[in-house]
Design a protein around this motif. Sequence first.
Motif, PDB file in Angstrom:
ATOM      1  N   GLU A  99     -10.361 -39.831  31.570  1.00  0.00           N
ATOM      2  CA  GLU A  99      -9.351 -40.069  30.543  1.00  0.00           C
ATOM      3  C   GLU A  99      -8.146 -40.821  31.091  1.00  0.00           C
ATOM      4  OE1 GLU A  99      -8.145 -36.758  28.294  1.00  0.00           O
ATOM      5  OE2 GLU A  99     -10.122 -36.375  27.442  1.00  0.00           O
ATOM      6  N   THR A 100      -7.926 -40.744  32.416  1.00  0.00           N
ATOM      7  CA  THR A 100      -6.709 -41.331  32.979  1.00  0.00           C
ATOM      8  C   THR A 100      -6.954 -42.297  34.132  1.00  0.00           C
ATOM      9  OG1 THR A 100      -6.470 -39.407  34.449  1.00  0.00           O
ATOM     10  CG2 THR A 100      -5.303 -39.334  32.327  1.00  0.00           C
ATOM     11  N   THR A 101      -8.180 -42.418  34.629  1.00  0.00           N
ATOM     12  CA  THR A 101      -8.441 -43.259  35.801  1.00  0.00           C
ATOM     13  C   THR A 101      -9.674 -44.129  35.591  1.00  0.00           C
ATOM     14  OG1 THR A 101      -9.899 -41.675  36.940  1.00  0.00           O
ATOM     15  CG2 THR A 101      -7.520 -41.451  37.301  1.00  0.00           C
ATOM     16  N   VAL A 102      -9.733 -45.208  36.363  1.00  0.00           N
ATOM     17  CA  VAL A 102     -10.907 -46.085  36.409  1.00  0.00           C
ATOM     18  C   VAL A 102     -11.176 -46.408  37.867  1.00  0.00           C
ATOM     19  CG1 VAL A 102     -11.943 -48.262  35.667  1.00  0.00           C
ATOM     20  CG2 VAL A 102     -10.245 -47.156  34.213  1.00  0.00           C
TER      21      VAL A 102
ATOM     22  N   GLY B 244     -12.078 -49.943  44.291  1.00  0.00           N
ATOM     23  CA  GLY B 244     -10.703 -49.867  43.817  1.00  0.00           C
ATOM     24  C   GLY B 244     -10.570 -48.837  42.718  1.00  0.00           C
ATOM     25  N   THR B 245      -9.339 -48.374  42.509  1.00  0.00           N
ATOM     26  CA  THR B 245      -9.080 -47.350  41.498  1.00  0.00           C
ATOM     27  C   THR B 245      -7.766 -47.627  40.781  1.00  0.00           C
ATOM     28  OG1 THR B 245     -10.247 -45.647  42.760  1.00  0.00           O
ATOM     29  CG2 THR B 245      -8.733 -44.886  41.065  1.00  0.00           C
ATOM     30  N   PHE B 246      -7.814 -47.608  39.455  1.00  0.00           N
ATOM     31  CA  PHE B 246      -6.613 -47.524  38.629  1.00  0.00           C
ATOM     32  C   PHE B 246      -6.281 -46.038  38.557  1.00  0.00           C
ATOM     33  CE2 PHE B 246      -4.817 -46.559  34.445  1.00  0.00           C
ATOM     34  CZ  PHE B 246      -3.773 -47.468  34.336  1.00  0.00           C
ATOM     35  N   VAL B 247      -5.264 -45.625  39.314  1.00  0.00           N
ATOM     36  CA  VAL B 247      -4.918 -44.212  39.420  1.00  0.00           C
ATOM     37  C   VAL B 247      -4.058 -43.786  38.236  1.00  0.00           C
ATOM     38  CG1 VAL B 247      -3.806 -42.472  40.867  1.00  0.00           C
ATOM     39  CG2 VAL B 247      -5.034 -44.369  41.927  1.00  0.00           C
ATOM     40  N   SER B 248      -3.137 -44.641  37.867  1.00  0.00           N
ATOM     41  CA  SER B 248      -2.235 -44.416  36.741  1.00  0.00           C
ATOM     42  C   SER B 248      -1.553 -45.751  36.473  1.00  0.00           C
ATOM     43  CB  SER B 248      -1.195 -43.343  37.088  1.00  0.00           C
ATOM     44  OG  SER B 248      -0.131 -43.885  37.847  1.00  0.00           O
ATOM     45  N   PRO B 249      -0.766 -45.868  35.402  1.00  0.00           N
ATOM     46  CA  PRO B 249      -0.019 -47.116  35.219  1.00  0.00           C
ATOM     47  C   PRO B 249       0.884 -47.452  36.399  1.00  0.00           C
ATOM     48  CG  PRO B 249      -0.004 -45.857  33.196  1.00  0.00           C
ATOM     49  CD  PRO B 249      -0.610 -44.963  34.251  1.00  0.00           C
ATOM     50  N   ALA B 250       1.118 -46.470  37.280  1.00  0.00           N
ATOM     51  CA  ALA B 250       2.035 -46.661  38.400  1.00  0.00           C
ATOM     52  C   ALA B 250       1.351 -46.891  39.732  1.00  0.00           C
ATOM     53  CB  ALA B 250       2.950 -45.442  38.533  1.00  0.00           C
ATOM     54  N   MET B 251       0.005 -46.836  39.789  1.00  0.00           N
ATOM     55  CA  MET B 251      -0.632 -46.929  41.105  1.00  0.00           C
ATOM     56  C   MET B 251      -2.030 -47.517  41.039  1.00  0.00           C
ATOM     57  SD  MET B 251      -1.205 -43.992  44.048  1.00  0.00           S
ATOM     58  CE  MET B 251       0.503 -44.081  44.619  1.00  0.00           C
ATOM     59  N   HIS B 252      -2.328 -48.370  42.022  1.00  0.00           N
ATOM     60  CA  HIS B 252      -3.668 -48.913  42.254  1.00  0.00           C
ATOM     61  C   HIS B 252      -4.015 -48.691  43.721  1.00  0.00           C
ATOM     62  CE1 HIS B 252      -6.157 -52.203  43.935  1.00  0.00           C
ATOM     63  NE2 HIS B 252      -6.905 -51.954  42.888  1.00  0.00           N
ATOM     64  N   ARG B 253      -5.296 -48.386  43.980  1.00  0.00           N
ATOM     65  CA  ARG B 253      -5.760 -48.233  45.357  1.00  0.00           C
ATOM     66  C   ARG B 253      -6.967 -49.130  45.581  1.00  0.00           C
ATOM     67  NH1 ARG B 253      -6.113 -41.738  44.858  1.00  0.00           N
ATOM     68  NH2 ARG B 253      -3.900 -41.240  44.900  1.00  0.00           N
ATOM     69  N   GLN B 254      -7.024 -49.728  46.758  1.00  0.00           N
ATOM     70  CA  GLN B 254      -8.187 -50.522  47.141  1.00  0.00           C
ATOM     71  C   GLN B 254      -8.662 -50.084  48.528  1.00  0.00           C
ATOM     72  OE1 GLN B 254      -7.790 -54.587  48.469  1.00  0.00           O
ATOM     73  NE2 GLN B 254      -9.554 -55.235  47.288  1.00  0.00           N
ATOM     74  N   HIS B 255      -9.977 -50.003  48.701  1.00  0.00           N
ATOM     75  CA  HIS B 255     -10.579 -49.658  49.988  1.00  0.00           C
ATOM     76  C   HIS B 255     -11.592 -50.731  50.375  1.00  0.00           C
ATOM     77  CE1 HIS B 255      -9.177 -45.785  48.451  1.00  0.00           C
ATOM     78  NE2 HIS B 255      -9.264 -45.281  49.671  1.00  0.00           N
ATOM     79  N   TRP B 256     -11.561 -51.113  51.646  1.00  0.00           N
ATOM     80  CA  TRP B 256     -12.602 -51.977  52.193  1.00  0.00           C
ATOM     81  C   TRP B 256     -13.207 -51.247  53.387  1.00  0.00           C
ATOM     82  CZ3 TRP B 256     -13.653 -57.150  50.471  1.00  0.00           C
ATOM     83  CH2 TRP B 256     -14.743 -57.727  51.126  1.00  0.00           C
ATOM     84  N   ASN B 257     -14.508 -50.968  53.310  1.00  0.00           N
ATOM     85  CA  ASN B 257     -15.201 -50.212  54.352  1.00  0.00           C
ATOM     86  C   ASN B 257     -16.179 -51.100  55.104  1.00  0.00           C
ATOM     87  OD1 ASN B 257     -14.057 -47.626  53.744  1.00  0.00           O
ATOM     88  ND2 ASN B 257     -15.389 -47.528  51.956  1.00  0.00           N
ATOM     89  N   ILE B 258     -16.201 -50.951  56.408  1.00  0.00           N
ATOM     90  CA  ILE B 258     -17.187 -51.587  57.280  1.00  0.00           C
ATOM     91  C   ILE B 258     -17.946 -50.463  57.985  1.00  0.00           C
ATOM     92  CG2 ILE B 258     -17.565 -53.120  59.252  1.00  0.00           C
ATOM     93  CD1 ILE B 258     -14.721 -54.260  58.646  1.00  0.00           C
ATOM     94  N   GLU B 259     -19.268 -50.464  57.855  1.00  0.00           N
ATOM     95  CA  GLU B 259     -20.073 -49.434  58.493  1.00  0.00           C
ATOM     96  C   GLU B 259     -20.778 -50.001  59.716  1.00  0.00           C
ATOM     97  OE1 GLU B 259     -23.683 -46.255  57.572  1.00  0.00           O
ATOM     98  OE2 GLU B 259     -22.789 -47.410  55.924  1.00  0.00           O
ATOM     99  N   ALA B 260     -20.465 -49.443  60.889  1.00  0.00           N
ATOM    100  CA  ALA B 260     -21.093 -49.883  62.134  1.00  0.00           C
ATOM    101  C   ALA B 260     -22.506 -49.306  62.240  1.00  0.00           C
ATOM    102  CB  ALA B 260     -20.247 -49.458  63.323  1.00  0.00           C
ATOM    103  N   SER B 261     -23.264 -49.802  63.199  1.00  0.00           N
ATOM    104  CA  SER B 261     -24.660 -49.389  63.358  1.00  0.00           C
ATOM    105  C   SER B 261     -24.793 -47.907  63.679  1.00  0.00           C
ATOM    106  CB  SER B 261     -25.337 -50.223  64.446  1.00  0.00           C
ATOM    107  OG  SER B 261     -24.637 -50.098  65.676  1.00  0.00           O
ATOM    108  N   ASP B 262     -23.761 -47.324  64.293  1.00  0.00           N
ATOM    109  CA  ASP B 262     -23.819 -45.897  64.622  1.00  0.00           C
ATOM    110  C   ASP B 262     -23.322 -45.010  63.489  1.00  0.00           C
ATOM    111  OD1 ASP B 262     -21.117 -46.377  64.627  1.00  0.00           O
ATOM    112  OD2 ASP B 262     -20.762 -45.722  66.698  1.00  0.00           O
ATOM    113  N   GLY B 263     -23.035 -45.623  62.331  1.00  0.00           N
ATOM    114  CA  GLY B 263     -22.581 -44.864  61.171  1.00  0.00           C
ATOM    115  C   GLY B 263     -21.083 -44.713  61.062  1.00  0.00           C
TER     116      GLY B 263
END
Length: 354
Positions: free
Chosen positions: A185-188, A221-240
């Motif tokens: 209801e409040t996030t995407v 990425g996430t629309f947390v609220s009209p006041a906040m956005h978050r973005q993540h970029w993940n790199i997974e190495a061969s060892d996990g």
Amino acid sequence: MSNYPKKCWYVAATSDEFGDAPLQRRLLDVDVVLWRAADGQPIAFENRCAHRAFPLSNGEIVGDLLVCGYHGCTYDRSGACVRIPSQPQVPAGMNVKAFHLVEEPPFVWIWLGPPGTSAGSRPPRSPWINQPGWSTFADAWGVAANYLMVHEHYLDFSYAPVVHRSDLPPGLDSMPAFNSVEVTETTVSYERILQELPLADWQSGATGLDGSIAYKHRESGTFVSPAMHRQHWNIEASDGTMYTTTRTHALTPESPNSTHVFMQSSRNYNLDDDQATKRLTSFLAEVAQRDKSVLEMAAGHSGYDGWRGGVEFQADAAALRARRIVAVMLSKEAGRSAIRPGLAPKSRADSLSP
């Protein structure tokens, strides 16, 4: 017309911006003065003296009091005038409007909605900013564009191969479709899983990984609220091992056509490596400048009405759902019955979702 909900927590400033002098800032088209009392409590008033509307930001802090720089009218932390140098008594009811603040470092949040309506509501949390195992640095800038343009820009990212081509992993010529879009209801939130690719220069330089080897990449990425956005970029190495770089954007409307951006970038690798911090700071400053230029060009040419009136792509699915959440919030504030975000009628936006 403004399109930002008032019944919402927004970042007024970062904790370290509260210093020895009052700080002026326009927030949701309201001129606010921010200051810190002697015991460390942050305080926010409407930035106008009750006598002649002189800006209190041009005054001074004296212990637990804010003194106007025109006639010396002195206000306590509640906003009540307690002293007027030119006369022995203060007129009854002389005060300035005070706003509710919550400090959760690195942010100081403000509630500019009707007094009392913040009860039971809390600002969004970003635990990795301060928790052990993460290293964080900050930046801030203004964008001459509506705040929803900034949100929708960040929720898209299909523009990256055009706007940020040199910063993407080699071989990534277009962003893949979303693997998932999750709506409450409040996030995407969305997620993209990319093909295995070598590293961009900034990635190898910051992580210390061999840039010529192919790694699994994930962007979300996430629309947390009209006041906040978050973005993540993940790199997974061969060892996990997962190397995560985040950007937490606190977005506060300055006016209907301008936005404050308070950014915190966090990572879970090379925590004490100053060179990694310098590289990421420089890299993300360049990224922010390009984003700012694109948004201001679009805003100056067409404004938000022109922006939202265009033909939509599949990559706009997350942004359209965030737009719908804001529309529901605005409807509720206006006293109109609102359809829950997940139960809206079928529309062109729904046909574009993955």
